[in-house]
Design an enzyme around this catalytic site. Sequence first.
Site, mmCIF file in Angstrom:
data_model
loop_
_atom_site.group_PDB
_atom_site.id
_atom_site.type_symbol
_atom_site.label_atom_id
_atom_site.label_comp_id
_atom_site.label_asym_id
_atom_site.label_seq_id
_atom_site.Cartn_x
_atom_site.Cartn_y
_atom_site.Cartn_z
ATOM 1 N N LYS A 184 0.865 -1.185 0.000
ATOM 2 C CA LYS A 184 0.000 0.000 0.000
ATOM 3 C C LYS A 184 0.905 1.240 0.000
ATOM 4 C CE LYS A 184 -3.816 0.222 2.460
ATOM 5 N NZ LYS A 184 -4.898 0.319 1.476
ATOM 6 N N ALA A 185 1.531 1.478 -1.141
ATOM 7 C CA ALA A 185 2.477 2.575 -1.280
ATOM 8 C C ALA A 185 1.722 3.892 -1.458
ATOM 9 C CB ALA A 185 3.393 2.331 -2.471
#
Length: 307
Positions: free
Chosen positions: A159-160
Amino acid sequence: MASTVEKFSYFQGKIVPAEDANINIETHGFQYGTGVFGGLRGYYNADFDNVFLFRIYDHFKRLLNSVKIMQLNFQATPEELVDITLELVQKNQRKENIYIRPIVYTSALELSPRFHQVPADIAIYILALNDYLDTKRGLRTRISSWRRINDVAIPTLSKASGGYINSALAKSEALIDGYDEAIFLDDRGFVSEGSAENLFIVRDGTILTPPIHSSILEGITRRSIIQLARDLGYTVVERDISRSELYICDEAFFSGTGVQVAWIKEIDNRTVGNGEMGSITAKLQKLFFDIVRNKEEKYSSWLTGAY
Protein backbone atom coordinates in the site's frame (compact mmCIF):
# COMPACT_ATOMS: atom_id res chain seq x y z
CA MET A 1 -18.09 9.61 6.34
CA ALA A 2 -15.09 10.45 8.46
CA SER A 3 -15.06 12.86 11.36
CA THR A 4 -12.08 15.17 11.89
CA VAL A 5 -12.62 15.22 15.66
CA GLU A 6 -9.91 13.23 17.39
CA LYS A 7 -8.01 13.87 20.58
CA PHE A 8 -4.70 12.03 20.29
CA SER A 9 -2.43 10.56 17.63
CA TYR A 10 0.78 8.57 17.71
CA PHE A 11 3.67 10.64 16.36
CA GLN A 12 7.47 10.51 16.65
CA GLY A 13 7.42 7.67 19.14
CA LYS A 14 4.72 8.85 21.54
CA ILE A 15 1.04 9.66 21.93
CA VAL A 16 0.48 13.39 21.51
CA PRO A 17 -2.47 15.76 21.10
CA ALA A 18 -3.64 15.35 17.52
CA GLU A 19 -3.06 19.00 16.68
CA ASP A 20 0.63 18.51 17.52
CA ALA A 21 1.11 15.57 15.12
CA ASN A 22 2.44 17.61 12.20
CA ILE A 23 5.27 17.05 9.75
CA ASN A 24 7.70 19.62 8.39
CA ILE A 25 7.07 20.81 4.83
CA GLU A 26 10.55 19.49 3.93
CA THR A 27 9.71 15.94 5.00
CA HIS A 28 10.96 13.43 2.43
CA GLY A 29 7.74 11.40 2.41
CA PHE A 30 5.62 14.50 1.86
CA GLN A 31 7.72 15.50 -1.15
CA TYR A 32 7.87 12.11 -2.88
CA GLY A 33 5.07 9.92 -1.53
CA THR A 34 7.76 7.58 -0.20
CA GLY A 35 5.75 5.79 2.42
CA VAL A 36 3.29 2.96 2.99
CA PHE A 37 0.09 2.90 4.96
CA GLY A 38 -2.61 0.68 6.32
CA GLY A 39 -6.21 1.03 7.35
CA LEU A 40 -8.20 -0.98 9.86
CA ARG A 41 -11.59 -0.67 11.45
CA GLY A 42 -12.98 -0.95 14.91
CA TYR A 43 -16.68 -1.66 15.44
CA TYR A 44 -18.51 -0.62 18.58
CA ASN A 45 -20.96 -3.06 20.15
CA ALA A 46 -23.01 -1.49 22.95
CA ASP A 47 -23.91 -4.91 24.37
CA PHE A 48 -20.24 -5.48 25.19
CA ASP A 49 -19.45 -1.77 25.61
CA ASN A 50 -16.36 -2.45 23.55
CA VAL A 51 -14.76 -1.56 20.23
CA PHE A 52 -13.69 -4.66 18.30
CA LEU A 53 -10.73 -4.21 15.97
CA PHE A 54 -10.98 -6.44 12.90
CA ARG A 55 -7.94 -8.60 12.11
CA ILE A 56 -5.54 -6.05 13.57
CA TYR A 57 -2.56 -8.44 13.57
CA ASP A 58 -3.10 -9.24 9.88
CA HIS A 59 -3.22 -5.55 9.07
CA PHE A 60 0.07 -4.84 10.77
CA LYS A 61 1.70 -7.90 9.20
CA ARG A 62 0.70 -6.52 5.80
CA LEU A 63 1.98 -3.07 6.73
CA LEU A 64 5.36 -4.52 7.63
CA ASN A 65 5.36 -6.53 4.40
CA SER A 66 4.86 -3.22 2.60
CA VAL A 67 7.79 -1.79 4.56
CA LYS A 68 9.95 -4.71 3.41
CA ILE A 69 8.89 -4.46 -0.24
CA MET A 70 9.66 -0.74 -0.34
CA GLN A 71 12.96 -1.00 1.62
CA LEU A 72 11.85 1.47 4.27
CA ASN A 73 14.25 1.93 7.15
CA PHE A 74 11.76 0.99 9.87
CA GLN A 75 11.81 -1.80 12.45
CA ALA A 76 8.88 -3.03 14.54
CA THR A 77 6.90 -6.20 15.19
CA PRO A 78 3.16 -6.61 14.63
CA GLU A 79 2.76 -7.13 18.37
CA GLU A 80 4.46 -3.83 19.17
CA LEU A 81 2.24 -1.95 16.71
CA VAL A 82 -0.88 -3.63 18.08
CA ASP A 83 0.04 -2.57 21.62
CA ILE A 84 0.60 1.04 20.50
CA THR A 85 -2.73 1.09 18.66
CA LEU A 86 -4.70 -0.33 21.58
CA GLU A 87 -3.16 2.25 23.89
CA LEU A 88 -4.06 4.99 21.41
CA VAL A 89 -7.70 3.87 21.13
CA GLN A 90 -7.98 3.72 24.91
CA LYS A 91 -6.37 7.14 25.29
CA ASN A 92 -8.95 8.59 22.92
CA GLN A 93 -11.76 6.85 24.83
CA ARG A 94 -13.44 5.93 21.59
CA LYS A 95 -16.83 4.19 21.97
CA GLU A 96 -18.01 4.31 18.34
CA ASN A 97 -17.14 2.86 14.95
CA ILE A 98 -13.62 3.96 14.12
CA TYR A 99 -11.03 3.89 11.38
CA ILE A 100 -7.32 3.67 12.23
CA ARG A 101 -4.66 4.84 9.78
CA PRO A 102 -1.01 3.87 10.40
CA ILE A 103 1.56 5.44 8.05
CA VAL A 104 5.23 4.55 7.77
CA TYR A 105 6.98 7.38 5.93
CA THR A 106 10.47 8.64 5.16
CA SER A 107 10.80 11.25 7.88
CA ALA A 108 14.13 12.87 6.96
CA LEU A 109 14.26 16.52 5.89
CA GLU A 110 16.14 16.01 2.67
CA LEU A 111 15.93 15.71 -1.09
CA SER A 112 16.43 12.84 -3.58
CA PRO A 113 13.62 10.31 -4.16
CA ARG A 114 14.73 6.97 -2.75
CA PHE A 115 13.87 4.53 0.02
CA HIS A 116 17.18 3.13 1.22
CA GLN A 117 19.33 4.97 3.76
CA VAL A 118 16.55 7.43 4.62
CA PRO A 119 15.23 7.48 8.21
CA ALA A 120 11.59 6.42 8.51
CA ASP A 121 8.99 6.72 11.24
CA ILE A 122 5.40 5.70 11.92
CA ALA A 123 2.38 7.86 12.66
CA ILE A 124 -1.10 6.63 13.59
CA TYR A 125 -4.35 8.55 13.78
CA ILE A 126 -7.98 7.64 14.46
CA LEU A 127 -11.22 8.85 12.89
CA ALA A 128 -14.87 8.12 13.58
CA LEU A 129 -16.14 6.27 10.51
CA ASN A 130 -19.34 4.53 9.53
CA ASP A 131 -19.93 3.77 5.84
CA TYR A 132 -17.26 4.82 3.32
CA LEU A 133 -19.60 3.82 0.50
CA ASP A 134 -23.30 3.11 1.01
CA THR A 135 -23.60 -0.62 1.69
CA LYS A 136 -27.40 -0.61 1.38
CA ARG A 137 -27.85 1.29 -1.88
CA GLY A 138 -26.55 -0.40 -4.99
CA LEU A 139 -23.51 1.38 -6.40
CA ARG A 140 -23.26 2.79 -9.92
CA THR A 141 -19.82 2.05 -11.33
CA ARG A 142 -17.88 2.57 -14.53
CA ILE A 143 -14.79 1.07 -16.10
CA SER A 144 -12.07 3.65 -15.68
CA SER A 145 -10.16 5.05 -18.63
CA TRP A 146 -7.09 4.76 -16.39
CA ARG A 147 -5.36 1.39 -16.13
CA ARG A 148 -4.33 -0.11 -12.79
CA ILE A 149 -0.63 0.38 -12.12
CA ASN A 150 1.45 -2.68 -12.91
CA ASP A 151 3.45 -4.48 -10.26
CA VAL A 152 6.65 -3.85 -12.23
CA ALA A 153 6.01 -0.08 -12.00
CA ILE A 154 4.88 0.24 -8.37
CA PRO A 155 4.53 -2.94 -6.26
CA THR A 156 0.77 -3.49 -6.00
CA LEU A 157 1.03 -5.78 -2.97
CA SER A 158 2.35 -2.79 -1.07
CA LYS A 159 0.00 0.00 0.00
CA ALA A 160 2.48 2.57 -1.28
CA SER A 161 1.37 6.16 -0.67
CA GLY A 162 2.50 7.50 -4.05
CA GLY A 163 0.69 4.71 -5.91
CA TYR A 164 -2.66 6.06 -4.82
CA ILE A 165 -2.39 8.85 -7.39
CA ASN A 166 -3.57 6.09 -9.73
CA SER A 167 -6.61 5.49 -7.49
CA ALA A 168 -7.34 9.21 -7.15
CA LEU A 169 -7.42 9.70 -10.92
CA ALA A 170 -9.91 6.87 -11.37
CA LYS A 171 -12.08 7.91 -8.42
CA SER A 172 -12.31 11.55 -9.50
CA GLU A 173 -13.13 10.56 -13.06
CA ALA A 174 -15.97 8.33 -11.86
CA LEU A 175 -17.44 10.90 -9.46
CA ILE A 176 -17.22 13.77 -11.97
CA ASP A 177 -19.07 11.60 -14.50
CA GLY A 178 -21.85 10.87 -11.98
CA TYR A 179 -20.87 7.41 -10.79
CA ASP A 180 -20.13 6.15 -7.28
CA GLU A 181 -16.94 4.25 -7.99
CA ALA A 182 -14.50 3.16 -10.68
CA ILE A 183 -13.37 -0.30 -11.76
CA PHE A 184 -9.83 -0.69 -13.06
CA LEU A 185 -8.64 -2.97 -15.81
CA ASP A 186 -5.04 -4.16 -15.57
CA ASP A 187 -2.46 -3.49 -18.29
CA ARG A 188 -3.56 -6.69 -20.08
CA GLY A 189 -7.17 -5.53 -20.24
CA PHE A 190 -8.51 -7.89 -17.58
CA VAL A 191 -10.54 -6.77 -14.56
CA SER A 192 -8.41 -5.67 -11.62
CA GLU A 193 -10.21 -3.90 -8.74
CA GLY A 194 -11.95 -0.70 -7.68
CA SER A 195 -10.12 2.52 -6.86
CA ALA A 196 -9.56 1.27 -3.31
CA GLU A 197 -11.53 -1.98 -3.10
CA ASN A 198 -11.32 -5.58 -4.24
CA LEU A 199 -14.01 -6.86 -6.59
CA PHE A 200 -16.13 -10.01 -6.69
CA ILE A 201 -18.74 -11.17 -9.19
CA VAL A 202 -21.14 -14.11 -9.18
CA ARG A 203 -21.90 -16.18 -12.28
CA ASP A 204 -24.22 -19.19 -12.14
CA GLY A 205 -23.69 -19.59 -8.39
CA THR A 206 -19.88 -19.43 -8.55
CA ILE A 207 -18.04 -16.53 -6.96
CA LEU A 208 -15.21 -15.12 -9.08
CA THR A 209 -12.51 -12.63 -8.10
CA PRO A 210 -9.40 -11.39 -9.92
CA PRO A 211 -6.11 -13.06 -8.92
CA ILE A 212 -3.02 -11.42 -7.44
CA HIS A 213 -1.38 -11.09 -10.87
CA SER A 214 -4.20 -8.74 -11.95
CA SER A 215 -2.36 -5.97 -10.06
CA ILE A 216 -4.69 -6.09 -7.06
CA LEU A 217 -4.02 -5.34 -3.44
CA GLU A 218 -3.96 -8.52 -1.35
CA GLY A 219 -6.96 -7.41 0.67
CA ILE A 220 -7.55 -8.66 4.19
CA THR A 221 -11.31 -8.27 3.82
CA ARG A 222 -11.00 -10.04 0.45
CA ARG A 223 -9.25 -12.96 2.15
CA SER A 224 -11.96 -13.03 4.81
CA ILE A 225 -14.78 -13.01 2.26
CA ILE A 226 -13.19 -15.89 0.34
CA GLN A 227 -13.03 -17.94 3.53
CA LEU A 228 -16.58 -17.04 4.57
CA ALA A 229 -17.96 -17.92 1.14
CA ARG A 230 -16.26 -21.30 1.20
CA ASP A 231 -17.45 -21.91 4.76
CA LEU A 232 -20.99 -21.28 3.49
CA GLY A 233 -20.49 -23.90 0.79
CA TYR A 234 -19.92 -21.66 -2.22
CA THR A 235 -17.26 -22.25 -4.84
CA VAL A 236 -14.79 -19.37 -5.08
CA VAL A 237 -12.45 -19.13 -8.07
CA GLU A 238 -9.58 -16.68 -8.42
CA ARG A 239 -9.05 -16.19 -12.15
CA ASP A 240 -8.74 -13.59 -14.88
CA ILE A 241 -12.08 -11.89 -15.55
CA SER A 242 -12.81 -10.21 -18.88
CA ARG A 243 -14.56 -6.86 -19.04
CA SER A 244 -17.58 -8.29 -20.83
CA GLU A 245 -18.14 -10.79 -18.00
CA LEU A 246 -18.98 -7.84 -15.76
CA TYR A 247 -21.91 -7.03 -18.03
CA ILE A 248 -23.49 -10.48 -17.77
CA CYS A 249 -22.75 -11.42 -14.15
CA ASP A 250 -25.60 -12.18 -11.76
CA GLU A 251 -24.15 -10.25 -8.80
CA ALA A 252 -21.20 -7.97 -8.12
CA PHE A 253 -19.80 -6.44 -4.96
CA PHE A 254 -16.77 -4.65 -3.56
CA SER A 255 -14.89 -5.64 -0.42
CA GLY A 256 -12.33 -3.75 1.63
CA THR A 257 -11.65 -2.19 5.00
CA GLY A 258 -13.24 1.08 3.97
CA VAL A 259 -16.06 -0.19 1.76
CA GLN A 260 -16.71 -3.32 3.89
CA VAL A 261 -19.10 -5.32 1.66
CA ALA A 262 -21.02 -3.09 -0.77
CA TRP A 263 -23.13 -4.37 -3.65
CA ILE A 264 -22.96 -3.05 -7.18
CA LYS A 265 -26.14 -2.22 -9.08
CA GLU A 266 -24.73 -0.97 -12.38
CA ILE A 267 -21.54 -1.32 -14.38
CA ASP A 268 -21.12 0.98 -17.40
CA ASN A 269 -24.86 1.75 -17.38
CA ARG A 270 -25.73 -1.95 -17.50
CA THR A 271 -27.85 -3.35 -14.68
CA VAL A 272 -26.23 -6.15 -12.70
CA GLY A 273 -28.64 -9.09 -12.40
CA ASN A 274 -32.15 -7.88 -11.63
CA GLY A 275 -30.98 -4.60 -10.12
CA GLU A 276 -31.35 -5.82 -6.53
CA MET A 277 -28.79 -7.09 -4.03
CA GLY A 278 -28.15 -10.73 -4.88
CA SER A 279 -28.76 -13.51 -2.39
CA ILE A 280 -25.10 -14.54 -2.17
CA THR A 281 -23.95 -10.95 -1.62
CA ALA A 282 -26.66 -10.46 1.01
CA LYS A 283 -25.60 -13.57 2.94
CA LEU A 284 -21.95 -12.58 2.89
CA GLN A 285 -22.67 -8.99 3.86
CA LYS A 286 -24.85 -10.02 6.80
CA LEU A 287 -22.34 -12.56 8.04
CA PHE A 288 -19.49 -10.06 7.73
CA PHE A 289 -21.30 -7.40 9.76
CA ASP A 290 -22.28 -9.96 12.40
CA ILE A 291 -18.66 -11.06 12.70
CA VAL A 292 -17.13 -7.59 13.05
CA ARG A 293 -19.58 -6.76 15.85
CA ASN A 294 -18.69 -9.98 17.69
CA LYS A 295 -21.98 -11.73 17.03
CA GLU A 296 -20.41 -14.88 15.52
CA GLU A 297 -18.38 -16.87 18.04
CA LYS A 298 -16.87 -19.05 15.30
CA TYR A 299 -14.88 -16.07 13.99
CA SER A 300 -14.19 -14.30 17.28
CA SER A 301 -10.43 -14.90 16.82
CA TRP A 302 -10.52 -12.26 14.08
CA LEU A 303 -11.40 -9.61 16.66
CA THR A 304 -9.39 -7.80 19.30
CA GLY A 305 -11.31 -5.87 21.96
CA ALA A 306 -9.90 -2.39 22.54
CA TYR A 307 -11.05 -2.34 26.19
